[in-house]
Design an enzyme around this catalytic site. Structure first.
Site, PDB file in Angstrom:
ATOM      1  N   GLU A 167       0.809  -1.219   0.000  1.00  0.00           N
ATOM      2  CA  GLU A 167       0.000   0.000   0.000  1.00  0.00           C
ATOM      3  C   GLU A 167       0.849   1.279   0.000  1.00  0.00           C
ATOM      4  OE1 GLU A 167      -3.034  -0.025   2.980  1.00  0.00           O
ATOM      5  OE2 GLU A 167      -3.978  -1.821   2.197  1.00  0.00           O
ATOM      6  N   GLU A 351      -5.524  -8.500   0.948  1.00  0.00           N
ATOM      7  CA  GLU A 351      -6.133  -8.139   2.231  1.00  0.00           C
ATOM      8  C   GLU A 351      -7.611  -7.877   2.015  1.00  0.00           C
ATOM      9  OE1 GLU A 351      -4.355  -4.904   4.484  1.00  0.00           O
ATOM     10  OE2 GLU A 351      -2.345  -5.604   3.969  1.00  0.00           O
TER      11      GLU A 351
END
Ligand code: FCB
Length: 447
Positions: A167, A351
């Site tokens: 991320e 995720e």
């Protein structure tokens, strides 16, 4: 109802994920200081003045934690390695205890029949590099490549898959533009440079991993489909800007060799001179792409300088984070990523999960954790993954966030994402009802 393995294509893999700073205990085992330590030590940055000094003490309890991963029947264990634990000064002499820990962790993962999926950077930048400007400094990307080479040399023979950065949007934008993640800046010039240097770190890290003989290398990006909060043209334009910065900056760089124009409108003037020369490294071929998906956003226009957007409260059901529960945006997102950017490249949901307050009941044999909301959330998202696969998306696996309740960054220990409950006083682990539901689903058959 949670689908069964048989509802997915043969060979489809399931996993669960953690990250180093959130579970290991950053004060343990000779790790150097990182920018999340000093961000957390600054009043007002983290709820409850919490930090990652002890976290879940995974450093000493990793064997029992891996038993929980294997006990549920997962195929993949996704974890990250702390740069500050391995290289306490960011560069130079490694901490042997740190390298040994990841060595043992990988072996212990393999010993349980699990595939180790390693993420090199999940946000704990060594303070020594933060002191030199952190991600705003181009040199940090080169130091990251050195770290990648070191890890590949030590673990490359056993790691199943490598992710360079987790991320980069959060590390770049949330850390340098919104100031809600380390290093807590609110500066567009630092933001532009940090975002580009994170992308460059991916590219240089990828090259270093390849040079060291590692394979199955990817990057993990997060996505939030952005919808206009009202039918007006300004809301539509604001949602497109949000989409460009959040969803398309890193994806565009990595998969197309181009940052989106709508992001360059604001960030372009602040990018480092000659940034275009780095695009070849940033867009070098990868072996898979990780997609982190939690929610969608409703975007309205906002006054003031670029980017001129504001998030509006989510309608409908939300998680404990206030995030709208939107499983049905996932198939469209995955179709869009592969259709417009990555083609046949294997995708993994790396995720997905929810924070919930979780009811703890005193059972005859210890605490019982009721988390029916999480079971419903997972069932909805797994159904969405099936829909994406049926629509032709090359989705190869699904990894749940998270194994354990943990240090949820600026939210401290108050937001619980785990399949396993952690009592942060005693550090006792208790599998939740969702863990048991997944175990039943995963053990019905093997991949
Ligand atoms: C993601 C992060 C992860 C965790 C979840 C809830 O953005 O990668 O560390 O905080 O959100």
């Amino acid at each position: 109802m949670i689908p069964t393995r048989a509802d997915f294509p043969p060979g489809f893999l399931f996993g669960t994920a953690t990250s180093a700073y959130q579970i290991e205990g950053a004060a343990l085992g000779g790790a150097g200081p990182c920018h999340w330590d000093s961000f957390a030590a600054t009043p007002g940055n983290v709820a409850g003045a919490a930090d990652g000094a002890r976290a879940c003490d995974h450093l000493t309890r990793y064997e029992a934690d891996l038993d929980l991963v294997a006990g549920a029947g997962f195929d993949i264990y996704r974890f990250s390695t702390s740069w500050a634990r391995v290289l306490p000064g960011g560069a130079g002499a490694p901490n042997p205890e740190g390298l040994d820990f990841y060595d043992r962790l990988v072996d212990a993962t393999l010993a349980r029949g699990l595939r180790p999926a390693l993420t090199l950077y999940h946000w704990e930048l060594p303070s020594a590099l933060a002191d030199l400007g952190g991600w705003a400094n181009r040199d940090t990307a080169h130091r990251f490549a050195d770290f990648a080479a070191l890890m590949a040399k030590r673990l490359g023979d056993r790691v199943w898959s490598w992710a360079t950065v987790n991320e980069p949007f959060c590390a770049g934008w949330l850390g340098h533009f919104e100031g809600v993640h380390a290093p807590g800046l609110r500066d567009i010039r630092a933001t532009a440079r940090a975002m580009h240097h994170l992308a460059l770190a991916h590219g240089l890290g990828l090259a270093a991993l390849r040079a060291a003989g590692a394979s199955e290398i990817g990057i993990v990006l997060n996505f939030e489909p952005a919808f206009p909060a009202d039918p007006g043209e300004e809301a539509r334009a604001a949602a497109l800007r949000y989409d460009a910065v959040f969803n398309r900056f890193f994806l565009g760089g990595v998969a197309r060799g181009a940052y989106p124009d709508l992001a360059l409108e604001g960030l372009g003037p602040y990018l480092p001179p000659g940034w275009q020369a780095d695009i070849a490294a940033i867009s070098a071929p990868i072996d898979w792409l990780g997609v982190n998906y939690y929610t969608v956003k409703r975007i309205a226009p906002a006054p003031g300088p670029w980017p001129g957007w504001a998030e509006r409260p989510a309608p409908g059901r939300k998680t404990d984070m206030g995030w709208e529960i939107a499983p049905m945006a996932l198939p469209d997102l995955l179709r869009w990523i592969s259709g417009s950017h990555t083609g046949d490249l294997p995708l993994y949901v790396t995720e997905n999960g929810m924070a919930a307050p979780d009811t703890v009941l005193a059972g005859a044999n210890g605490p019982e954790i009721r988390d029916e909301d999480r079971i419903a959330f997972l069932a909805g998202h797994l159904a969405a993954a099936r829909e994406a696969i049926a629509g032709g998306v090359p989705l190869k696996g699904y990894i749940l966030w998270s194994l354990l309740d943990n240090f949820e960054w600026a939210f401290g220990y108050g937001k619980r994402f785990g399949l396993v409950h952690v009592d942060f006083e005693s550090l006792q682990r208790t599998p939740k009802a969702s863990y048991h539901a997944l175990r039943r689903m995963l053990q019905e058959s093997t991949p």
